[in-house]
Write an enzyme that holds these catalytic residues in place. Sequence first.
Site, PDB file in Angstrom:
ATOM      1  N   GLU A  95      -1.447  45.856 -64.667  1.00 34.73           N
ATOM      2  CA  GLU A  95      -2.804  45.435 -65.012  1.00 34.73           C
ATOM      3  C   GLU A  95      -3.791  46.578 -64.931  1.00 34.73           C
ATOM      4  OE1 GLU A  95      -4.520  42.248 -62.612  1.00 34.73           O
ATOM      5  OE2 GLU A  95      -2.486  41.462 -62.420  1.00 34.73           O
ATOM      6  N   CYS A 108     -10.453  50.414 -63.908  1.00 33.08           N
ATOM      7  CA  CYS A 108      -9.690  50.273 -62.670  1.00 33.08           C
ATOM      8  C   CYS A 108      -8.209  50.301 -63.045  1.00 33.08           C
ATOM      9  CB  CYS A 108     -10.060  48.946 -62.013  1.00 33.08           C
ATOM     10  SG  CYS A 108      -9.062  48.573 -60.568  1.00 33.08           S
ATOM     11  N   CYS A 115       3.709  46.728 -54.858  1.00 27.57           N
ATOM     12  CA  CYS A 115       3.201  47.523 -53.730  1.00 27.57           C
ATOM     13  C   CYS A 115       4.021  47.159 -52.502  1.00 27.57           C
ATOM     14  CB  CYS A 115       1.727  47.174 -53.500  1.00 27.57           C
ATOM     15  SG  CYS A 115       0.950  48.117 -52.170  1.00 27.57           S
ATOM     16  N   CYS A 119      -0.459  43.950 -47.494  1.00 27.92           N
ATOM     17  CA  CYS A 119      -1.741  43.371 -47.051  1.00 27.92           C
ATOM     18  C   CYS A 119      -1.726  41.868 -47.325  1.00 27.92           C
ATOM     19  CB  CYS A 119      -2.916  44.037 -47.762  1.00 27.92           C
ATOM     20  SG  CYS A 119      -3.040  45.788 -47.389  1.00 27.92           S
ATOM     21  N   CYS A 122      -3.454  40.080 -50.471  1.00 28.26           N
ATOM     22  CA  CYS A 122      -3.357  40.746 -51.771  1.00 28.26           C
ATOM     23  C   CYS A 122      -2.169  40.245 -52.583  1.00 28.26           C
ATOM     24  CB  CYS A 122      -3.239  42.256 -51.558  1.00 28.26           C
ATOM     25  SG  CYS A 122      -3.098  43.180 -53.084  1.00 28.26           S
ATOM     26  N   GLU A 163      -0.431  51.359 -53.927  1.00 31.05           N
ATOM     27  CA  GLU A 163      -1.097  52.218 -52.949  1.00 31.05           C
ATOM     28  C   GLU A 163      -0.995  53.650 -53.477  1.00 31.05           C
ATOM     29  OE1 GLU A 163      -3.054  52.353 -50.276  1.00 31.05           O
ATOM     30  OE2 GLU A 163      -2.726  54.502 -50.345  1.00 31.05           O
ATOM     31  N   SER A 194      -8.673  54.586 -53.786  1.00 36.48           N
ATOM     32  CA  SER A 194      -8.776  53.625 -52.681  1.00 36.48           C
ATOM     33  C   SER A 194      -7.447  53.554 -51.939  1.00 36.48           C
ATOM     34  CB  SER A 194      -9.133  52.260 -53.257  1.00 36.48           C
ATOM     35  OG  SER A 194      -9.192  51.297 -52.233  1.00 36.48           O
ATOM     36  N   SER A 217      -9.811  51.094 -47.288  1.00 35.32           N
ATOM     37  CA  SER A 217      -9.790  49.655 -47.065  1.00 35.32           C
ATOM     38  C   SER A 217      -9.790  49.418 -45.562  1.00 35.32           C
ATOM     39  CB  SER A 217      -8.537  49.053 -47.709  1.00 35.32           C
ATOM     40  OG  SER A 217      -8.613  49.251 -49.100  1.00 35.32           O
ATOM     41  N   HIS A 219     -11.578  46.674 -43.698  1.00 37.65           N
ATOM     42  CA  HIS A 219     -11.361  45.223 -43.548  1.00 37.65           C
ATOM     43  C   HIS A 219     -11.465  44.643 -42.141  1.00 37.65           C
ATOM     44  CE1 HIS A 219     -10.456  45.430 -47.713  1.00 37.65           C
ATOM     45  NE2 HIS A 219      -9.179  45.687 -47.641  1.00 37.65           N
ATOM     46  N   CYS A 336      -6.931  41.539 -58.179  1.00 37.73           N
ATOM     47  CA  CYS A 336      -5.863  42.519 -58.359  1.00 37.73           C
ATOM     48  C   CYS A 336      -4.499  41.853 -58.303  1.00 37.73           C
ATOM     49  CB  CYS A 336      -5.893  43.566 -57.264  1.00 37.73           C
ATOM     50  SG  CYS A 336      -7.463  43.768 -56.464  1.00 37.73           S
TER      51      CYS A 336
HETATM   52  N1  SAH Z   1      -3.831  50.132 -52.047  1.00 38.19           N
HETATM   53  C1  SAH Z   1      -5.232  50.460 -52.225  1.00 38.19           C
HETATM   54  C2  SAH Z   1      -5.813  49.815 -53.477  1.00 38.19           C
HETATM   55  C3  SAH Z   1      -5.783  48.328 -53.389  1.00 38.19           C
HETATM   56  S1  SAH Z   1      -6.865  47.282 -54.267  1.00 38.19           S
HETATM   57  C4  SAH Z   1      -6.004  50.021 -50.998  1.00 38.19           C
HETATM   58  O1  SAH Z   1      -5.448  49.337 -50.150  1.00 38.19           O
HETATM   59  O2  SAH Z   1      -7.161  50.380 -50.878  1.00 38.19           O
HETATM   60  C5  SAH Z   1      -8.481  47.662 -53.890  1.00 38.19           C
HETATM   61  C6  SAH Z   1      -9.167  46.843 -52.789  1.00 38.19           C
HETATM   62  O3  SAH Z   1      -9.091  45.424 -53.018  1.00 38.19           O
HETATM   63  C7  SAH Z   1      -8.570  47.077 -51.431  1.00 38.19           C
HETATM   64  O4  SAH Z   1      -9.607  47.254 -50.517  1.00 38.19           O
HETATM   65  C8  SAH Z   1      -7.820  45.794 -51.170  1.00 38.19           C
HETATM   66  O5  SAH Z   1      -7.629  45.582 -49.799  1.00 38.19           O
HETATM   67  C9  SAH Z   1      -8.723  44.781 -51.825  1.00 38.19           C
HETATM   68  N2  SAH Z   1      -8.108  43.491 -52.163  1.00 38.19           N
HETATM   69  C10 SAH Z   1      -6.853  43.232 -52.570  1.00 38.19           C
HETATM   70  N3  SAH Z   1      -6.676  41.918 -52.784  1.00 38.19           N
HETATM   71  C11 SAH Z   1      -7.847  41.335 -52.527  1.00 38.19           C
HETATM   72  C12 SAH Z   1      -8.293  39.990 -52.570  1.00 38.19           C
HETATM   73  N4  SAH Z   1      -7.481  38.983 -52.923  1.00 38.19           N
HETATM   74  N5  SAH Z   1      -9.585  39.743 -52.224  1.00 38.19           N
HETATM   75  C13 SAH Z   1     -10.398  40.759 -51.867  1.00 38.19           C
HETATM   76  N6  SAH Z   1     -10.044  42.034 -51.813  1.00 38.19           N
HETATM   77  C14 SAH Z   1      -8.781  42.335 -52.124  1.00 38.19           C
END
Ligand code: SAH
Length: 350
Positions: A95, A108, A115, A119, A122, A163, A194, A217, A219, A336
Amino acid sequence: MTEGKTDIKSLTLEELKAQMTERGEKPFRAKQVYEWLHVKLADSFDSMTNLSGKLRQELSRDYELVCLQKVDVRISKTDGTRKYLFGLGDGNVIESVLMKYKHGNSVCISSQVGCRMGCRFCASTLEGLERNLLPSEMLDQVYWIQKDTGERVSNVVVMGSGEPLDNYDNLVRFIRMLCDENGLNMSQRNITVSTCGIVPGIERLGEEGLAVTLALSLHAPSDEVRRNLMPVANRYGLREVLAACRMYFKKTGRRLTFEYSLVKGVNDNLREAKALAELIKDEQAHVNLIPVNPIKERDYVQSDGRTIEEFKHYLEKRGINVTIRREMGRDIGGACGQLRKSFLEKEKEG
Ligand code: SAH
């Protein structure tokens, strides 16, 4: 990739020059080919009309030209956001998203198929890692979208599936090629990477001599809460991750972004806002609050609007720069990894 063939779109101009010289061609031929690939965004050797027919034939015999196939695109009626589903040569799908802002078009991109970071909230990681994306496959997400819109892509965020620091070499090659003055010549400052917080990767990127923006990230403001959301936090503690971020800022002068996805009842309490403010008060950073996008495989819920505002307000009161991520393309759905996931599920059902 076809076996025995070289991925020509992943070669730097220098590498292409060396290979052209080896076949007895003049170095300027390499420049022409590079321009076809990375400026004119050609999708076949046949279209490279200033090369001889013989050379075009040889190139298509020895090289693979990686081009994504459009599987699906959804266009938002409200804000023009486009979500693309692209097919790769091996049948995988990825995507990419185009977001239209006043300051320009931002894309993006995904850095991996799937991945392995795990997380909890995700969708990209539910099935684990399939494989890394090649530099050519990362570039072509940008190229495809620029061709499709007929408008220049001004910003790239590596925030799609995957990632990026788990695919380090391909990521760095992609960035250098995207910013090459012989290619799209994008500014490094307009690229954001990111990461979930892979400490050796952050440190290495800081030494790379690039000037891209790093987003972490985060969180959660404590290791305890963070470990509930992100398995990577078992490997690298917050103290270590933030030290690496500080070093990144020192080396590059680029102010960091901390991403903070707000999950109801998990990390959105004022207690957490307080701990967060305390944790990052000395960092040169900006916080991006993301109301979590619920996925059906997990029972995480988005924090309500009022809680999000209060969280933001608290941080601001403590002098921290905060934005709430505007949800783009709401009407075309999916965070995502969700578009790909629903596509794969439909395929399975046949
Ligand atoms: N692997 C990278 C890129 C991931 S996507 C990373 O971890 O940063 C980009 C951001 O979206 C990250 O901060 C990830 O934690 C967040 N993300 C992924 N799924 C999500 C969701 N369902 N709701 C909110 N944020 C989300």
